[in-house]
Design an enzyme around this catalytic site. Structure first.
Site, PDB file in Angstrom:
ATOM      1  N   GLU A  96       0.785  -1.223   0.000  1.00  0.00           N
ATOM      2  CA  GLU A  96       0.000   0.000   0.000  1.00  0.00           C
ATOM      3  C   GLU A  96       0.826   1.288   0.000  1.00  0.00           C
ATOM      4  O   GLU A  96       0.395   2.294  -0.554  1.00  0.00           O
ATOM      5  CB  GLU A  96      -0.936   0.002   1.224  1.00  0.00           C
ATOM      6  CG  GLU A  96      -1.941  -1.137   1.249  1.00  0.00           C
ATOM      7  CD  GLU A  96      -2.984  -1.010   0.161  1.00  0.00           C
ATOM      8  OE1 GLU A  96      -3.219   0.116  -0.319  1.00  0.00           O
ATOM      9  OE2 GLU A  96      -3.562  -2.044  -0.232  1.00  0.00           O
ATOM     10  N   SER A 367     -48.813 -27.543  25.790  1.00  0.00           N
ATOM     11  CA  SER A 367     -49.128 -27.679  27.215  1.00  0.00           C
ATOM     12  C   SER A 367     -48.381 -26.692  28.104  1.00  0.00           C
ATOM     13  O   SER A 367     -48.723 -26.550  29.283  1.00  0.00           O
ATOM     14  CB  SER A 367     -48.825 -29.109  27.675  1.00  0.00           C
ATOM     15  OG  SER A 367     -49.699 -30.031  27.057  1.00  0.00           O
TER      16      SER A 367
END
Length: 691
Positions: A96, A367
């Site tokens: 870079e 239930s």
């Protein structure tokens, strides 16, 4: 005459040259002065808040960072330069910005070279941004291509170079740069791609990661492995060119077989993603904060989440469903004493589905809904724990005998005359329908509403069996009322919101308790629900995994499996099922209970076991389990049962007595919790010895 004219022109030329020279020097001096003033101004002016600093943060109840709210769901973690692999640093600089340590923020030679190449090719084929320029752009600017942005970028670049050392700039850059898939910074990237810290990256891994920022999507090894390998080769060649490595090292690194994290492993790095999304929704849609303010306002959002409990929840779900294909799960746990949400798992894999099943209102609780009905029955005074119904195949008539309903018990198992404790433990459907017809479905719905159920419910007998869909969040909220001695506290997730300076923008109000039922009714039901985890109960198979007093209820339909339960500290709902309503097999229908047990024990491992508080208006008497009446000395079997004071049996059992003087009741001053507590303590001691 012509000579004179020419001579006059020649005499004026030196004056013009001197004037031009003076103007040039003056302009130059003014330029230098202006540049000096600009540099002084830039040096003395503070840099703006970076996007990272402006991002809002989400914190747990103990102040740990959970997430960062930002564009794209930014995920980042900062480390020092000394905590980053030298290979990664060298690879980044070689690729870079090779002149990083020699320029003042702008690579003049690189800019000239790039301009020449671009003019030659008649298009932009080469850039010349330095690391400092990229950092300025990432920290303070959008990526729009305008002259205004370029001027600001140059100013911020100069300021960064003036205010920070090269090492500081490089450290900020490596902690800020985007590596794809929501990972900002090298530490997060190293964890996401390779499951290791940035300091432990080898040459091959460093070269791979250093190549990603050029095009996070295009060069991601998860998206395009060939592109990623080609880019890795370019990075390694750059390192050879700069003398950082030899060609042999480059070749070996390129041939190295890299081990990447799986999707599940990557998902595990994200902390409580479903809870994060839930809080985002609350902050924007309920508390009125703007979306842009959430992402760039620097808010500090303090929540109720307990990271220890959250980790226990995620691990419990993963332990049961890691190899279960598309089988989904939800878990939510609330502190019943103050309504604070301690853990929330909305699904098995956030990367696959962001749908939060905790709030899904399309699932039948089965239930697990029954305790809400039984609480209504106990609170009404129409039934007690000793109330009996005959568990047998029954055709029920309702709606003025115009309609019939014929429920079945699971497996065709019928128990004959049973009381409420037996009905809850065995999850008897016949007893449940008898109950709702006895007290009225409208009364059950009214109780459910008070307990926090907001989903639509139909006033039909099947409501007793949980046929009306309800979300796990509603179920945990309702059961928290039972745990909290009959009082309701509205669930909350956000405690406080401040700005970046600590100014309080929102403060959660103090929790307000609303009495839904008398504490005695909630306590009696709690004692009955503890039977679910005892011998004969539907949750008995996980009883050995729970070493503290706990109450709960299972629920199973063809497509849904539930266990909703509580301790004095946590009310927890667990659901398991398929999104497309696929039928559960026997093994899948049993996964909710172990998830509940594992979570509860781990989440409370540092909390001593506590008994459920005993209200004053609770009495306990020995009854005959067959008749439900007060036991006498002649009754061969006796059990200690709990009642709301004034509802206990007053008639003595005569089924086993002879024609002698009236039987005397068996005196007892012991409350049932003490017996249950001793059993729980004994079981805890035996289990701890086995451990």
């Amino acid at each position: 005459m012509q000579r004179l004219v020419r001579s006059g022109n020649r005499r004026k030329s030196p004056r013009k040259r001197r004037l031009f020279l003076k103007l040039t020097i003056s302009t130059g001096l003014l330029g230098v002065l202006a540049a000096g003033i600009l540099l002084i101004y830039l040096y003395q002016t503070d840099l703006p808040l970076s996007y990272s600093e402006q991002s809002s943060e989400l914190f747990s109840r103990n102040g740990e960072t959970i997430a960062v709210f930002s564009d794209g769901g930014k995920n980042s973690a900062s480390v020092k330069l000394t905590e980053i692999s030298p290979w990664l640093i060298q690879a980044t600089l070689a690729t870079e910005d090779r002149q990083f340590y020699d320029h003042f923020g702008f690579d003049v030679k690189g800019m000239a070279r790039a301009m020449f190449v671009n003019l030659k090719e008649m298009e932009k084929v080469q850039g010349a941004s330095t690391l400092t320029q990229q950092l300025a752009r990432n920290l303070y600017l959008s990526h729009e291509r305008t002259w205004t942005r370029k001027i600001k970028e140059a100013m911020y670049t100069a300021q960064l170079e003036m205010k920070y050392s090269k090492e500081d700039i490089l450290q900020m850059y490596l902690n800020e740069i985007y590596y794809g898939h929501g990972a900002y910074g090298i530490e997060t990237a190293a964890q996401m791609y390779f499951g290791k810290h940035a300091k432990d990256l080898d040459l091959a891994e460093s070269a791979m990661l250093a190549g990603v920022p050029k095009g996070p999507t295009y060069y991601s090894p998860y998206n395009h492995m060939k592109n990623a390998k080609d880019r890795q080769k370019i990075v390694l060649s750059a390192m050879v060119a700069t003398g950082d490595i030899t060609q042999k090292q480059a070749d070996q690194a390129y041939e190295e077989m890299l081990s990447f994290q799986t999707r599940q492993e990557r998902a595990a790095l994200s902390i409580a993603p479903y809870f994060r999304d839930y809080v985002r929704n609350i902050v924007v849609n309920e508390l009125g904060f703007d979306e842009n303010e959430l992402e760039h306002g620097g808010l500090r959002i303090y929540t109720t989440l307990d990271l220890g409990a959250q980790q226990a929840a995620e691990n419990a779900v993963k332990s049961e469903l890691s190899d279960s294909g598309d089988l989904e799960a939800a878990l939510v746990s609330i502190d019943p004493r103050n309504g604070q949400i301690r853990a929330l798992v909305g699904g098995t894999d956030y990367t696959k589905s962001q749908f939060n099943h905790v709030f899904a209102t399309t699932r039948q609780p089965g239930s697990s809904f029954k305790p809400i009905m039984y609480l209504s029955a106990l609170a009404s005074g129409k039934m007690t724990s000793a109330s009996q119904f005959n568990s047998q195949p029954t055709l029920f008539h309702y709606d003025d005998n115009r309609k019939t309903y014929s429920p079945k018990n699971f497996g065709g198992k019928y128990l004959g005359e049973i009381d409420m404790r037996q009905a809850i433990a065995a999850s008897d459907n016949i007893y449940a329908v008898n109950t709702i017809l006895n007290i009225g479905a409208d009364q059950v719905i009214q109780m459910a509403r008070k307990m926090g159920i907001t989903s639509p419910m139909q006033a039909v007998p099947s409501l007793a069996l949980g046929t009306s869909p309800i979300s796990p969040f509603e179920m945990a909220t309702a059961f928290a009322v039972i745990s909290n001695q009959g009082s309701s506290v509205k669930p909350i997730a956000v405690l406080q919101i401040t700005d970046e300076d600590g100014k309080v923008l929102y403060e959660a109000p103090q929790p307000k308790e609303e009495t839904i039922v008398e504490p005695a009714a909630a306590y009696v039901l709690t004692q009955l629900m503890k039977s679910v985890f005892e011998t004969g109960g539907t949750g008995n198979r996980v009883s050995s995994d729970i070493k503290r007093p706990v109450a709960g209820k299972t629920g199973t339909t063809s497509t849904d499996a539930w266990l909703v339960g509580f301790t004095p500290e946590l009310s927890t709902a667990v659901w398991v099922g398929y999104d497309k309503g696929k039928t559960l097999d026997t093994t899948e229908s049993r996964k909710a209970a172990p998830i509940f047990a594992k979570f509860t024990e781990k989440a409370l491992e540092k909390v001593p076991p506590k008994i459920f508080p005993i209200p004053d208006s609770v009495v306990s008497v020995y009854i005959d389990p067959i008749t439900g009446k007060l036991a006498t000395a002649d009754c061969p079997n006796k059990k200690l049962e709990v009642f709301i004071q004034g509802t206990e049996p007053t008639e003595f059992c005569s089924a086993h007595s002879s024609n002698e003087p009236p039987p005397e009741p068996i005196p007892t001053s012991e409350k049932p919790e003490s017996k249950s507590w001793w059993k729980d303590l004994k079981r805890w001691w035996m289990n701890s010895k086995q451990d």
